[in-house]
Design an enzyme around this catalytic site. Structure first.
Site, short mmCIF file in Angstrom:
data_model
loop_
_atom_site.label_atom_id
_atom_site.label_comp_id
_atom_site.label_asym_id
_atom_site.label_seq_id
_atom_site.Cartn_x
_atom_site.Cartn_y
_atom_site.Cartn_z
N LYS A 79 0.84 -1.25 -0.14
CA LYS A 79 -0.02 -0.14 0.00
C LYS A 79 0.78 1.30 -0.02
CE LYS A 79 -3.52 -0.51 -0.48
NZ LYS A 79 -4.14 -0.62 -1.76
N THR A 80 1.82 1.21 -0.94
CA THR A 80 2.65 2.40 -0.79
C THR A 80 2.68 2.89 -2.37
OG1 THR A 80 4.66 1.26 -1.51
CG2 THR A 80 4.24 1.85 0.64
N TRP A 84 0.30 1.69 -9.20
CA TRP A 84 0.48 2.88 -10.04
C TRP A 84 1.86 2.77 -10.54
CZ3 TRP A 84 2.61 8.23 -7.80
CH2 TRP A 84 2.55 9.15 -9.09
N HIS A 136 7.20 -7.45 -2.66
CA HIS A 136 7.19 -6.74 -1.52
C HIS A 136 8.02 -6.92 -0.41
CE1 HIS A 136 3.45 -4.61 -2.33
NE2 HIS A 136 2.59 -5.65 -2.30
N SER A 166 -3.78 3.44 4.58
CA SER A 166 -4.28 2.76 3.36
C SER A 166 -4.20 1.26 3.58
CB SER A 166 -3.38 3.08 2.25
OG SER A 166 -3.55 2.50 1.07
N TYR A 230 6.62 8.51 -3.13
CA TYR A 230 5.12 8.63 -3.85
C TYR A 230 4.62 9.98 -4.07
CZ TYR A 230 0.05 7.75 -4.02
OH TYR A 230 -1.28 7.77 -4.50
N ARG A 299 -8.43 2.89 -3.53
CA ARG A 299 -9.28 3.58 -2.46
C ARG A 299 -9.48 5.19 -2.92
NH1 ARG A 299 -9.32 5.80 2.79
NH2 ARG A 299 -7.01 5.93 2.65
N LYS A 300 -8.41 5.85 -2.48
CA LYS A 300 -8.15 7.26 -2.64
C LYS A 300 -7.10 7.66 -3.32
CE LYS A 300 -11.27 8.88 1.00
NZ LYS A 300 -11.03 9.66 2.30
N GLY A 301 -5.78 7.26 -3.26
CA GLY A 301 -4.55 7.48 -3.65
C GLY A 301 -4.28 8.90 -3.39
#
Length: 339
Positions: A79-80, A84, A136, A166, A230, A299-301
């Site tokens: 979740k980093t 993307w 990961h 996240s 990110y 989710r949102k990013g």
């Protein structure tokens, strides 16, 4: 980089019964923490916390994966911004083979285009393969062949506060979907999860150790390890897309730049576009013995979304922990309020 069908495989088909039994015996002896999910404990292995269902794959890869010098590993903690990063690298690397309309990402989930080594999605065969792979796994846990081969690594990290929020949302959603009998009260609260995260007890955590491993390696080997943040990439994506293309050995030509190809790829790989593709809105993919909704990975990013779930004091606490743990490394994570 020529893309062919991903080499998805069932790990159990590759691993011998003897090896599988050996791994499970080792896992049974490891320290465990059950608080994150009621149905699956975290296990401490080589200084990091793994879920057993993925640790078996990680141990197998450590023993059997033979990296090639042409491989590029896309590395990140959970979740980093992994989806993307994969989409950007895939689109950049295959842009002479596909355009945005013909890209496999239109109909195939990103994680299926670039498989995870440690999730049992890598076949032991060393035949021709698409050179983009993902993991990961912490740097110190990578197979020895990765270091020996000199293959390239792209690492993406994220502000720990947004990473935590996240991760908390993601694990709750996946747990709820996988174990329908669980009620809301059975799932870990944000306060409980935050305490564990601050102690370093989280999926592939401690987070700071995960980040620090790749950061130090990038300082030692800048020619083969590209370290990305990110937040920096979200603020201004184009320069980083160009940097990734150069690092992958397929730089954008001046004609591509003038023709807007970089921006086309950036827009195609944006959270808004990817999350609205039908494959990501309604599709499913197999993860071990569970079917996972592709939408769970979107989710949102947003940078700074942590403020909707954590108090200012909690944010400061985690910032201070990171500053202490990363002290002297030259790596800074504190994000300014306007960001």
């Amino acid at each position: 980089m020529e893309f062919s069908s991903p080499f998805q495989t069932n790990l159990a088909a590759n691993i011998s019964a003897e090896s599988q039994e050996e791994y499970r015996k080792i896992i049974s002896t490891l320290p465990k923490e059950t608080a994150w999910t009621p149905m699956q404990p975290l296990c401490l292995y080589q200084g990091f916390w793994f879920f057993p269902i993925f640790l078996e794959g990680a141990m197998y890869i450590q023993d059997h994966f033979q990296a090639q010098s042409t491989d590029v590993l896309l590395c990140s903690s959970v979740k980093t911004g992994t989806v993307w990063l994969k989409a950007l690298c895939f689109s950049i690397a295959t842009r002479t083979q596909f355009n945005n309309y013909t890209s496999p990402l239109q109909t195939t989930f990103t994680h299926q285009c670039i498989p995870f080594l440690d999730y049992g999605e890598y076949a032991a065969s060393q035949g021709p393969r698409f050179p983009l792979l993902a993991t990961h796994m912490p740097y110190t846990c990578l197979p020895k062949s990765v270091i020996d081969s000199g293959c390239k690594i792209v690492y993406l990290c994220r502000d720990p506060k947004d990473n935590f929020v996240s991760l908390w949302h993601f694990l709750r959603k996946v747990t709820r979907n996988s174990f329908k009998e669980l009620k809301e009260g059975d799932l870990i609260s944000v306060e409980e999860a935050f305490e564990l995260f601050c102690k370093g007890i989280s999926f592939y955590g401690p987070y700071w150790e995960h980040v620090l491993g790749y950061w130090n390696a990038s300082l030692e080997h800048p020619e083969r390890i590209l370290f990305l943040k990110y937040e920096d990439m979200m603020k201004e994506t184009a320069p980083y897309a160009k940097k990734i293309a150069e690092f992958l050995g397929c730089p954008f030509s001046s004609e591509e730049e003038r023709g807007g190809r970089i921006q086309e790829i950036i827009e195609f790989c944006s959270f808004e576009n990817l999350s609205n593709l039908e494959v990501n809105k309604a599709g499913l993919h197999q993860k071990k013995d569970k079917l996972i909704e592709n939408s769970a990975y979107f989710r949102k990013g947003k940078v700074g979304d942590w403020r909707n779930y954590l108090t200012t004091e909690m944010g400061e606490r985690l910032d201070n922990i990171m500053e202490q743990k990363l002290s002297g490394s030259g790596l800074i994570f504190r994000v300014s309020p306007q960001d």
